[in-house]
Scaffold this motif. Structure first.
Motif, PDB file in Angstrom:
ATOM      1  N   ALA A 237      12.078   4.001  -5.528  1.00 20.86           N
ATOM      2  CA  ALA A 237      10.897   3.123  -5.561  1.00 20.86           C
ATOM      3  C   ALA A 237      10.526   2.684  -4.147  1.00 20.86           C
ATOM      4  CB  ALA A 237      11.191   1.892  -6.423  1.00 20.86           C
TER       5      ALA A 237
ATOM      6  N   ASP B 156       7.093   1.487  -3.583  1.00 19.92           N
ATOM      7  CA  ASP B 156       5.718   1.008  -3.745  1.00 19.92           C
ATOM      8  C   ASP B 156       5.529  -0.442  -3.300  1.00 19.92           C
ATOM      9  OD1 ASP B 156       7.425   0.313  -5.891  1.00 19.92           O
ATOM     10  OD2 ASP B 156       5.709  -0.167  -7.156  1.00 19.92           O
ATOM     11  N   HIS B 157       6.548  -1.053  -2.722  1.00 18.38           N
ATOM     12  CA  HIS B 157       6.524  -2.491  -2.419  1.00 18.38           C
ATOM     13  C   HIS B 157       5.341  -2.910  -1.546  1.00 18.38           C
ATOM     14  CE1 HIS B 157      10.495  -1.129  -3.486  1.00 18.38           C
ATOM     15  NE2 HIS B 157      10.955  -2.357  -3.596  1.00 18.38           N
TER      16      HIS B 157
ATOM     17  N   PHE C 216       1.826  -4.982  -2.481  1.00 24.19           N
ATOM     18  CA  PHE C 216       1.569  -6.435  -2.491  1.00 24.19           C
ATOM     19  C   PHE C 216       2.255  -7.158  -1.337  1.00 24.19           C
ATOM     20  CE2 PHE C 216       5.601  -8.175  -4.104  1.00 24.19           C
ATOM     21  CZ  PHE C 216       6.217  -7.018  -4.577  1.00 24.19           C
TER      22      PHE C 216
ATOM     23  N   ARG D 224       1.888   4.090  -8.680  1.00 26.63           N
ATOM     24  CA  ARG D 224       1.565   2.662  -8.881  1.00 26.63           C
ATOM     25  C   ARG D 224       0.070   2.543  -9.205  1.00 26.63           C
ATOM     26  NH1 ARG D 224       2.933  -1.924 -10.463  1.00 26.63           N
ATOM     27  NH2 ARG D 224       4.962  -1.527  -9.567  1.00 26.63           N
TER      28      ARG D 224
ATOM     29  N   GLN E 247       2.531  -3.170 -13.767  1.00 23.83           N
ATOM     30  CA  GLN E 247       3.325  -4.385 -13.888  1.00 23.83           C
ATOM     31  C   GLN E 247       2.904  -5.161 -15.131  1.00 23.83           C
ATOM     32  OE1 GLN E 247       4.853  -3.603 -11.332  1.00 23.83           O
ATOM     33  NE2 GLN E 247       6.048  -5.276 -10.503  1.00 23.83           N
TER      34      GLN E 247
ATOM     35  N   LYS F  58      10.739  -0.301 -17.234  1.00 25.94           N
ATOM     36  CA  LYS F  58      11.649  -0.665 -16.140  1.00 25.94           C
ATOM     37  C   LYS F  58      11.901  -2.160 -16.199  1.00 25.94           C
ATOM     38  CE  LYS F  58      10.812  -1.181 -11.289  1.00 25.94           C
ATOM     39  NZ  LYS F  58      10.393  -0.518 -10.066  1.00 25.94           N
TER      40      LYS F  58
ATOM     41  N   TYR G  99      15.165  -5.445 -15.279  1.00 23.94           N
ATOM     42  CA  TYR G  99      16.264  -5.839 -14.386  1.00 23.94           C
ATOM     43  C   TYR G  99      17.561  -5.892 -15.175  1.00 23.94           C
ATOM     44  CZ  TYR G  99      12.771  -6.813 -10.904  1.00 23.94           C
ATOM     45  OH  TYR G  99      11.747  -6.659 -10.018  1.00 23.94           O
TER      46      TYR G  99
ATOM     47  N   GLY H 178      16.410  -2.053  -8.764  1.00 31.73           N
ATOM     48  CA  GLY H 178      17.577  -2.473  -7.988  1.00 31.73           C
ATOM     49  C   GLY H 178      17.553  -3.958  -7.684  1.00 31.73           C
ATOM     50  N   GLY H 179      16.341  -4.489  -7.448  1.00 26.99           N
ATOM     51  CA  GLY H 179      16.233  -5.893  -7.059  1.00 26.99           C
ATOM     52  C   GLY H 179      16.579  -6.083  -5.593  1.00 26.99           C
TER      53      GLY H 179
ATOM     54  N   ASP I 263      15.471   2.753 -11.005  1.00 27.37           N
ATOM     55  CA  ASP I 263      14.273   2.890 -10.177  1.00 27.37           C
ATOM     56  C   ASP I 263      14.550   1.980  -8.989  1.00 27.37           C
ATOM     57  OD1 ASP I 263      11.798   3.494  -9.215  1.00 27.37           O
ATOM     58  OD2 ASP I 263      10.726   2.095 -10.502  1.00 27.37           O
ATOM     59  N   MET I 264      15.248   2.504  -8.014  1.00 29.52           N
ATOM     60  CA  MET I 264      15.850   1.663  -6.979  1.00 29.52           C
ATOM     61  C   MET I 264      15.116   1.810  -5.663  1.00 29.52           C
ATOM     62  SD  MET I 264      19.905   1.532  -6.167  1.00 29.52           S
ATOM     63  CE  MET I 264      20.561   0.551  -7.490  1.00 29.52           C
ATOM     64  N   GLY I 265      14.857   0.671  -5.054  1.00 33.41           N
ATOM     65  CA  GLY I 265      14.181   0.663  -3.769  1.00 33.41           C
ATOM     66  C   GLY I 265      15.041   0.073  -2.683  1.00 33.41           C
ATOM     67  N   ARG I 266      15.012  -1.283  -2.556  1.00 33.09           N
ATOM     68  CA  ARG I 266      15.656  -1.952  -1.414  1.00 33.09           C
ATOM     69  C   ARG I 266      17.136  -1.627  -1.292  1.00 33.09           C
ATOM     70  NH1 ARG I 266      13.276  -7.527  -3.318  1.00 33.09           N
ATOM     71  NH2 ARG I 266      13.257  -6.278  -5.230  1.00 33.09           N
TER      72      ARG I 266
HETATM   73  C1  5RP Z   1       7.603  -3.624  -7.107  1.00 33.60           C
HETATM   74  C2  5RP Z   1       8.338  -2.673  -7.934  1.00 33.60           C
HETATM   75  C3  5RP Z   1       9.454  -1.950  -7.284  1.00 33.60           C
HETATM   76  O1  5RP Z   1       9.201  -0.587  -7.409  1.00 33.60           O
HETATM   77  C4  5RP Z   1      10.739  -2.320  -7.920  1.00 33.60           C
HETATM   78  O2  5RP Z   1      10.969  -3.681  -7.803  1.00 33.60           O
HETATM   79  C5  5RP Z   1      11.934  -1.469  -7.485  1.00 33.60           C
HETATM   80  O3  5RP Z   1      12.345  -1.781  -6.263  1.00 33.60           O
HETATM   81  P1  5RP Z   1      13.640  -2.643  -5.945  1.00 33.60           P
HETATM   82  O4  5RP Z   1      14.826  -1.788  -6.334  1.00 33.60           O
HETATM   83  O5  5RP Z   1      13.538  -2.867  -4.469  1.00 33.60           O
HETATM   84  O6  5RP Z   1      13.603  -3.901  -6.776  1.00 33.60           O
HETATM   85  O7  5RP Z   1       8.050  -2.451  -9.078  1.00 33.60           O
HETATM   86  O8  5RP Z   1       6.931  -4.488  -7.886  1.00 33.60           O
END
Ligand code: 5RP
Length: 294
Positions: free
Chosen positions: A54, A56-57, A60, A106, A140, A202, A204, A224-225, A249-252
């Motif tokens: 992920a 797409d941050h 926003f 997105r 979202q 998706k 948490y 991932g959060g 769906d992991m980003g940070r």
């Molecule tokens: C932003 C999202 C991100 O794609 C999602 O939060 C995943 O990224 P992370 O693992 O960094 O939380 O939907 O709104």
């Protein structure tokens, strides 16, 4: 003119039953062929799971730490992702069109981090999603948020458009800053999204996540959060998978890792091979140290 096919020696394999296999993903058996084919570009048909990257941050919050330069920081990670989740701006400007895996686009947007985040609208036309050949569209959904109905309506409009074109809809359950991220809330949000037609959801990770996964009839992946220590992030991914998530769906926790390439490979072990967190962390360290000594 093709020549006449009038040979008598045809083989109809009358002793071989015609296969009638159910599709490998839960809740997805009644979907159309094109939609299933797109889902198979997100979820690996062998493991039935996915590692979505992920990024797409920025839609926003602008140039998020680790995403300052997608060409430099993210493109080298693409071979290790099953799917990329991003905006159309980054896709067109920076992602090589030779990327052969699924793209999750997105589709919602509007407010920045300076405003009320739940006040999103659909920000991309379905025609553009078709043009970009995406596998799924992400939106979202702010259950309990100020603009709850508007965001649910964004999702249902996307579901209708997606079903028409054979594109999956990923409902992203967005939890407001002051809301409790517990299983009761996640069950409500995920189930609402599934009932209203999301192809997959998706959410948490939380305690009692198995009840969230069990009460959601379509596939669930976890975000991932915020950035955690690598061992902790791998443990969370492992617990989610063992509790019924079909991927991350992991980003940070990947792109802000001290070694993103090592981290995404360790996450793959947890997701696709049921690796234990400690062993996955050792794998992360091995890859990280290999890179240092190279
Ligand atoms: C932003 C999202 C991100 O794609 C999602 O939060 C995943 O990224 P992370 O693992 O960094 O939380 O939907 O709104």
């Amino acid at each position: 003119m093709p020549e006449k096919d009038d040979k008598d020696a045809k083989n109809f394999h009358v002793d071989v039953p015609t296969p009638n296999e159910p599709f490998f993903l839960r809740g997805s058996n009644s979907l159309d062929w094109g939609l299933k084919n797109r889902l198979a570009k997100i979820f690996n048909p062998q493991s039935g799971r996915t590692v979505m990257l992920a990024i797409d941050h920025g839609y926003f919050q602008g140039p998020t730490t680790g995403l300052e330069r997608v060409d430099v920081n993210i493109v080298p990670l693409l071979p290790y992702s099953d799917t990329l989740m991003c905006t159309r701006g980054i896709l067109r400007s920076t992602i090589p069109p030779s990327y052969g895996k699924g793209v999750v686009l997105r589709m919602s947007g509007g407010p920045s981090i300076l405003k009320e985040l739940s006040n999103e609208r659909l920000a991309v036309d379905i025609e553009d999603a078709v043009r970009l050949n995406v596998a799924a569209m992400a939106v979202q959904v702010f259950v309990g948020g100020e603009y709850e109905t508007q965001s649910v309506h964004n999702m249902t409009r996307l579901v209708d458009a997606g079903l028409k074109h054979g594109i999956a809809t990923l409902a992203v359950t967005a939890v407001g800053r002051d809301m409790v991220r517990d299983a009761k809330y996640m069950r409500l949000a995920c189930r609402m999204c599934a009932e209203l037609g999301a192809t997959y959801v998706k959410t948490y990770y939380c305690d009692d996540f198995d009840t969230v996964a069990a009460s959601c009839p379509v596939p669930i992946v976890i975000a991932g959060g915020k950035k955690l220590e690598e061992r902790e992030a791998l443990t969370m991914a492992h617990n989610a998978i063992q509790a019924g998530a079909l991927g991350v769906d992991m980003g940070r926790n990947i792109f802000q890792s001290e070694n993103p390439q090592a981290m995404i490979q360790a996450v793959r072990k947890v997701v696709h091979e049921n690796e234990q967190p400690d062993r996955a962390y050792d794998y992360f360290l091995t890859l990280k140290n290999e890179k240092k000594s190279a």
